[in-house]
Design a protein around this motif. Structure first.
Motif, mmCIF file in Angstrom:
data_model
loop_
_atom_site.group_PDB
_atom_site.id
_atom_site.type_symbol
_atom_site.label_atom_id
_atom_site.label_comp_id
_atom_site.label_asym_id
_atom_site.label_seq_id
_atom_site.Cartn_x
_atom_site.Cartn_y
_atom_site.Cartn_z
ATOM 1 N N LEU A 1 0.820 -1.222 0.000
ATOM 2 C CA LEU A 1 0.000 0.000 0.000
ATOM 3 C C LEU A 1 0.853 1.271 0.000
ATOM 4 N N TYR A 2 1.873 1.299 0.871
ATOM 5 C CA TYR A 2 2.637 2.550 1.013
ATOM 6 C C TYR A 2 3.923 2.569 0.188
ATOM 7 N N GLY A 3 4.480 1.402 -0.063
ATOM 8 C CA GLY A 3 5.725 1.364 -0.835
ATOM 9 C C GLY A 3 5.488 1.286 -2.328
ATOM 10 N N TYR A 4 4.397 0.594 -2.706
ATOM 11 C CA TYR A 4 4.114 0.385 -4.136
ATOM 12 C C TYR A 4 2.798 1.003 -4.597
ATOM 13 N N GLN A 5 2.108 1.690 -3.708
ATOM 14 C CA GLN A 5 0.847 2.372 -4.061
ATOM 15 C C GLN A 5 -0.167 1.388 -4.650
ATOM 16 N N GLN A 6 -0.280 0.226 -4.029
ATOM 17 C CA GLN A 6 -1.243 -0.779 -4.493
ATOM 18 C C GLN A 6 -2.485 -0.755 -3.596
ATOM 19 N N PRO A 7 -3.679 -0.971 -4.183
ATOM 20 C CA PRO A 7 -4.911 -0.843 -3.381
ATOM 21 C C PRO A 7 -5.198 -2.071 -2.521
ATOM 22 N N ILE A 8 -4.611 -2.081 -1.343
ATOM 23 C CA ILE A 8 -4.888 -3.164 -0.397
ATOM 24 C C ILE A 8 -4.961 -2.565 1.002
ATOM 25 N N PHE A 9 -5.936 -3.007 1.782
ATOM 26 C CA PHE A 9 -6.146 -2.407 3.100
ATOM 27 C C PHE A 9 -5.293 -3.120 4.149
ATOM 28 N N VAL A 10 -4.607 -2.332 4.958
ATOM 29 C CA VAL A 10 -3.748 -2.891 6.012
ATOM 30 C C VAL A 10 -4.578 -3.085 7.287
ATOM 31 N N TRP B 1 -13.766 -7.513 4.761
ATOM 32 C CA TRP B 1 -14.905 -6.705 5.228
ATOM 33 C C TRP B 1 -14.668 -5.220 4.930
ATOM 34 N N MET B 2 -13.471 -4.754 5.213
ATOM 35 C CA MET B 2 -13.165 -3.334 4.961
ATOM 36 C C MET B 2 -13.194 -3.046 3.457
ATOM 37 N N MET B 3 -12.549 -3.910 2.700
ATOM 38 C CA MET B 3 -12.382 -3.608 1.271
ATOM 39 C C MET B 3 -13.683 -3.743 0.493
ATOM 40 N N GLN B 4 -14.592 -4.592 0.959
ATOM 41 C CA GLN B 4 -15.879 -4.732 0.267
ATOM 42 C C GLN B 4 -16.702 -3.450 0.355
ATOM 43 N N GLN B 5 -16.454 -2.668 1.396
ATOM 44 C CA GLN B 5 -17.302 -1.494 1.631
ATOM 45 C C GLN B 5 -16.680 -0.186 1.177
ATOM 46 N N LEU B 6 -15.465 -0.270 0.694
ATOM 47 C CA LEU B 6 -14.769 0.970 0.328
ATOM 48 C C LEU B 6 -14.450 0.984 -1.158
ATOM 49 N N PRO B 7 -14.453 2.175 -1.775
ATOM 50 C CA PRO B 7 -13.948 2.243 -3.139
ATOM 51 C C PRO B 7 -12.481 1.821 -3.166
ATOM 52 N N ASN B 8 -12.076 1.218 -4.260
ATOM 53 C CA ASN B 8 -10.734 0.649 -4.359
ATOM 54 C C ASN B 8 -9.708 1.749 -4.639
ATOM 55 N N GLU B 9 -9.467 2.606 -3.657
ATOM 56 C CA GLU B 9 -8.610 3.783 -3.881
ATOM 57 C C GLU B 9 -7.418 3.770 -2.937
ATOM 58 N N VAL B 10 -6.254 3.856 -3.516
ATOM 59 C CA VAL B 10 -5.013 3.806 -2.731
ATOM 60 C C VAL B 10 -4.977 4.924 -1.683
ATOM 61 N N ALA B 11 -5.256 6.159 -2.103
ATOM 62 C CA ALA B 11 -5.152 7.288 -1.165
ATOM 63 C C ALA B 11 -6.147 7.129 -0.013
ATOM 64 N N PHE C 1 -7.295 4.248 1.227
ATOM 65 C CA PHE C 1 -6.789 3.184 2.105
ATOM 66 C C PHE C 1 -5.613 3.706 2.951
ATOM 67 N N GLN C 2 -4.740 4.465 2.312
ATOM 68 C CA GLN C 2 -3.586 4.997 3.046
ATOM 69 C C GLN C 2 -4.056 5.919 4.173
ATOM 70 N N CYS C 3 -4.970 6.803 3.815
ATOM 71 C CA CYS C 3 -5.449 7.800 4.776
ATOM 72 C C CYS C 3 -6.239 7.122 5.902
ATOM 73 N N PHE C 4 -7.099 6.167 5.542
ATOM 74 C CA PHE C 4 -7.941 5.499 6.542
ATOM 75 C C PHE C 4 -7.065 4.765 7.559
ATOM 76 N N HIS C 5 -6.069 4.056 7.092
ATOM 77 C CA HIS C 5 -5.193 3.347 8.025
ATOM 78 C C HIS C 5 -4.483 4.352 8.946
ATOM 79 N N GLY C 6 -4.035 5.467 8.373
ATOM 80 C CA GLY C 6 -3.400 6.505 9.184
ATOM 81 C C GLY C 6 -4.359 7.045 10.245
#
Ligand code: SF4
Length: 210
Positions: free
Chosen positions: A128-137, A164-174, A176-181
């Protein structure tokens, strides 16, 4: 529903994507390994040691002596295992350098998971943070908060929580990054081991509220 929780946290905390504090993708990946089972302050100390030794590059870190690397990262604990993991991480990066990264995300994730010392949380952080890939941490903070909110079963597994998290969220890297933060900030500010519920922006949604 989940986006509403994101909005509430986002209004409350100042978090901007990509959020992960690192000066390079490699530093980010090293930090993801070092942060296992320790506080971020210890990771910062280790990263400063590595920077002072000019070891924050895959080739120089791979060429470093075990003892040198272990001394540098000692503040983070488990330094023997972590130094071996870092050497394997460097070897993987150098081996795959210049490769077309256009492979399915699940395959890339599996490659990272095959490296000893890299589990799902570390692999997903790197992607997610090193390669900007859409996956939730998913981390311990995510589990703690969403269990208290009544969204996760007490026995929830990493893969279930992530799905569960990814099913409910748009598949967006930014996003996912922001939400985890935001989750990390919230776990530190309010939803600590001993929760501080007064002023919590999620209070009205919470099954646990103290
Ligand atoms: S109300 Fe308390 S337990 Fe619930 S999310 Fe907020 S801090 Fe955590």
């Amino acid at each position: 529903m989940l986006l509403q929780l994101f909005d509430r946290l986002n209004e409350h905390y100042d978090v901007q994507a990509p959020w992960w504090p690192a000066q390079s993708a490699f530093e980010m990946m090293v930090g993801a390994v070092l942060t296992q089972n320790t506080r971020w302050e210890n990771v910062q100390m280790a990263l400063n040691n590595l920077r002072n030794l000019a070891l924050l590059a895959p080739a120089t870190m791979l060429a470093s002596e075990n003892e040198t690397l272990q001394m540098a990262i000692r503040p983070t604990g488990f330094f023997k295992q972590k130094s071996a993991t870092l050497h394997r991480l460097c070897a993987h990066l150098l081996h795959t350098e210049g490769e077309n990264f256009d492979r399915p995300l699940a395959q890339k994730r599996q490659e990272w998971l095959s490296i000893k010392g890299i589990g799902p949380e570390t692999a997903d952080s790197i992607l997610l943070y090193g390669y900007q890939q859409p996956i939730f941490v998913i981390d311990a903070y995510t589990l703690r908060i969403f269990k208290r909110l009544g969204r996760f079963e007490p026995s929830v597994r990493y893969a279930q929580a992530q799905a569960w998290m990814m099913q409910q969220l748009p598949n967006e890297v930014a996003l996912f990054q922001c939400f985890h933060g935001l989750i990390v900030e919230h776990a530190k500010a309010h939803c600590r081991k001993q929760p501080c519920c007064q002023g919590c922006p999620l209070q009205s949604e919470c099954a646990y509220v103290d």
